[in-house]
Design an enzyme around this catalytic site. Structure first.
Site, mmCIF file in Angstrom:
data_model
loop_
_atom_site.group_PDB
_atom_site.id
_atom_site.type_symbol
_atom_site.label_atom_id
_atom_site.label_comp_id
_atom_site.label_asym_id
_atom_site.label_seq_id
_atom_site.Cartn_x
_atom_site.Cartn_y
_atom_site.Cartn_z
ATOM 1 N N ASN A 170 1.652 88.369 38.128
ATOM 2 C CA ASN A 170 1.911 89.678 38.430
ATOM 3 C C ASN A 170 0.804 90.576 37.664
ATOM 4 O O ASN A 170 0.774 90.529 36.526
ATOM 5 C CB ASN A 170 3.336 89.990 38.028
ATOM 6 N N HIS B 183 -0.099 95.285 35.486
ATOM 7 C CA HIS B 183 -0.418 96.216 34.355
ATOM 8 C C HIS B 183 -1.825 96.164 33.760
ATOM 9 O O HIS B 183 -2.526 96.426 33.173
ATOM 10 C CB HIS B 183 0.703 95.558 33.074
ATOM 11 N N HIS C 252 3.605 95.132 42.500
ATOM 12 C CA HIS C 252 4.879 96.005 42.813
ATOM 13 C C HIS C 252 4.299 97.251 42.840
ATOM 14 O O HIS C 252 3.691 98.185 42.299
ATOM 15 C CB HIS C 252 5.755 96.038 41.558
ATOM 16 N N ARG D 85 5.108 100.686 43.254
ATOM 17 C CA ARG D 85 6.484 101.700 42.909
ATOM 18 C C ARG D 85 6.129 102.886 43.766
ATOM 19 O O ARG D 85 5.146 103.494 43.958
ATOM 20 C CB ARG D 85 6.492 101.819 41.475
ATOM 21 N N ARG E 60 2.854 104.214 39.540
ATOM 22 C CA ARG E 60 2.574 104.317 38.159
ATOM 23 C C ARG E 60 1.516 103.138 37.825
ATOM 24 O O ARG E 60 0.815 103.392 36.815
ATOM 25 C CB ARG E 60 3.623 104.306 37.108
ATOM 26 N N GLU F 73 6.323 93.317 45.594
ATOM 27 C CA GLU F 73 7.625 93.753 45.164
ATOM 28 C C GLU F 73 7.880 95.127 45.523
ATOM 29 O O GLU F 73 6.860 96.237 45.706
ATOM 30 C CB GLU F 73 7.490 93.676 43.532
ATOM 31 N N THR G 81 11.734 97.122 35.846
ATOM 32 C CA THR G 81 12.939 96.961 36.581
ATOM 33 C C THR G 81 14.025 96.418 35.735
ATOM 34 O O THR G 81 13.941 95.272 35.145
ATOM 35 C CB THR G 81 12.354 96.014 37.740
ATOM 36 N N GLU H 42 15.274 85.718 43.585
ATOM 37 C CA GLU H 42 14.753 85.791 42.360
ATOM 38 C C GLU H 42 15.745 85.992 41.218
ATOM 39 O O GLU H 42 16.195 87.296 41.343
ATOM 40 C CB GLU H 42 13.373 86.720 42.359
ATOM 41 N N HIS I 154 10.762 87.857 34.993
ATOM 42 C CA HIS I 154 11.006 89.102 34.143
ATOM 43 C C HIS I 154 11.039 88.578 32.826
ATOM 44 O O HIS I 154 11.826 87.966 32.297
ATOM 45 C CB HIS I 154 12.064 89.959 34.741
HETATM 46 N N1 PXP Z 1 9.950 89.679 38.898
HETATM 47 C C1 PXP Z 1 10.204 90.699 39.137
HETATM 48 C C2 PXP Z 1 11.048 90.910 40.588
HETATM 49 C C3 PXP Z 1 9.541 91.973 38.787
HETATM 50 O O1 PXP Z 1 10.046 93.291 38.982
HETATM 51 C C4 PXP Z 1 8.904 91.687 37.634
HETATM 52 C C5 PXP Z 1 8.235 92.970 36.874
HETATM 53 O O2 PXP Z 1 7.620 93.640 37.754
HETATM 54 C C6 PXP Z 1 8.414 90.510 37.390
HETATM 55 C C7 PXP Z 1 8.885 89.188 38.065
HETATM 56 C C8 PXP Z 1 7.685 90.175 36.126
HETATM 57 O O3 PXP Z 1 7.992 90.596 34.909
HETATM 58 P P1 PXP Z 1 7.141 90.748 33.739
HETATM 59 O O4 PXP Z 1 6.107 91.757 34.100
HETATM 60 O O5 PXP Z 1 8.143 91.105 32.481
HETATM 61 O O6 PXP Z 1 6.411 89.235 33.298
#
Ligand code: PXP
Length: 257
Positions: free
Chosen positions: A11, A14, A47, A49, A53, A74, A105, A155, A199
């Site tokens: 992901n 960030h 994602h 959003r 952001r 996402e 999330t 998930e 997550h």
């Molecule tokens: N899976 C989903 C559905 C999420 O919303 C997120 C965060 O955007 C992640 C995985 C990844 O989480 P993290 O950034 O904490 O590794």
């Protein structure tokens, strides 16, 4: 022989968070996605959003056009996001709950109460050939509801397990939360649902989740991007990949399934 390799979705949200702190183009999430592919990621997750952001519409345009790996978008269950997904047709769409005031999330979808609304989005996305997953809490009622909604994938939210670990790595809460995930993954498999998880996962917390044979994909972002500050993205992803593979091999899950 069917192999049961665990996929890693990286992901890149960030990377965009850091870019947006100053505006401009650096660091570029698409460049990060390409680096993630070279480091061994099996997919890219982003994602979009409602408040934009981190990831922007332009990022999704470029990710769709420029990366070779499958894109997992996402998205919240809204008309706007549905329209974007249908326009881009990513490989997969993971429907997540979204609140403007949250930092990330915070929990899984309310699949049990939100059933009618979600079924519309699951049908529309699936009808367009997009593989839909629902981001849910690891519990039996949520799994049953996800199946009733017709989603092929769930998930499991690993955030509570990871938070428990961060507060007290050897505390009883960690084992309790892990047991919920193990049980939910088994139940997902029994219901014929493909099971992903994610997550909050880190080098310290990924092993026990990677060891669950029913889990076929992990989506990991924040920790990898943070760790990249110290060791570089390539090294962070390769180490995560190695920890996942080791845990899987030790559990016997890397052999034929
Ligand atoms: N899976 C989903 C559905 C999420 O919303 C997120 C965060 O955007 C992640 C995985 C990844 O989480 P993290 O950034 O904490 O590794």
């Amino acid at each position: 022989m069917k192999t049961n390799k665990l996929r890693l979705g990286v992901n890149i949200d960030h990377v965009a968070t850091i870019r947006n702190a100053r505006g401009g183009r650096h660091p570029d999430p698409v460049k990060a996605a390409i680096a993630a592919a070279h480091a061994g990621a099996d997919g890219i997750t982003a994602h979009l959003r409602e408040d934009r952001r981190h990831i922007t519409d332009g990022d999704i345009d470029r990710l769709t056009a420029e990366i070779d790996l499958p894109l997992n978008l996402e998205m919240a269950a809204t008309r706007e996001m549905l329209e974007i997904a249908l326009r881009h047709k990513p490989h997969a769409a993971c429907i997540v709950p979204e609140k403007r005031e949250e930092r990330t999330t915070e929990g899984g979808l309310d699949v049990v109460k939100g059933r009618n609304n979600l079924s519309y989005y699951v049908r529309a996305l699936t009808g367009a050939g997009i593989r839909v997953s629902l981001f849910i809490e690891p519990d039996a009622a949520a799994l049953e509801a996800a199946r009733a909604l017709g989603a092929p994938v769930v998930e499991l939210h690993t955030g509570t397990y990871c938070e428990a670990y961060n507060l007290a790595p050897t505390g009883p809460e960690v084992q309790r939360e892990l047991a919920r995930i193990v049980e939910a993954a088994r139940a997902a498999q029994a219901l014929g649902l493909e099971c992903h998880a994610g997550h909050g996962l880190t080098f310290d917390t990924v092993g026990p989740v990677a060891a669950i044979p029913a889990v076929v994909e992990l989506n990991i972002g924040h920790f990898l991007i943070g760790e990249a500050i110290f060791s570089g993205l390539d090294s962070a992803i390769k180490r995560m990949r190695a920890l996942m593979d080791k845990a899987r091999a030790e559990s016997g899950g890397a052999r034929s399934a």
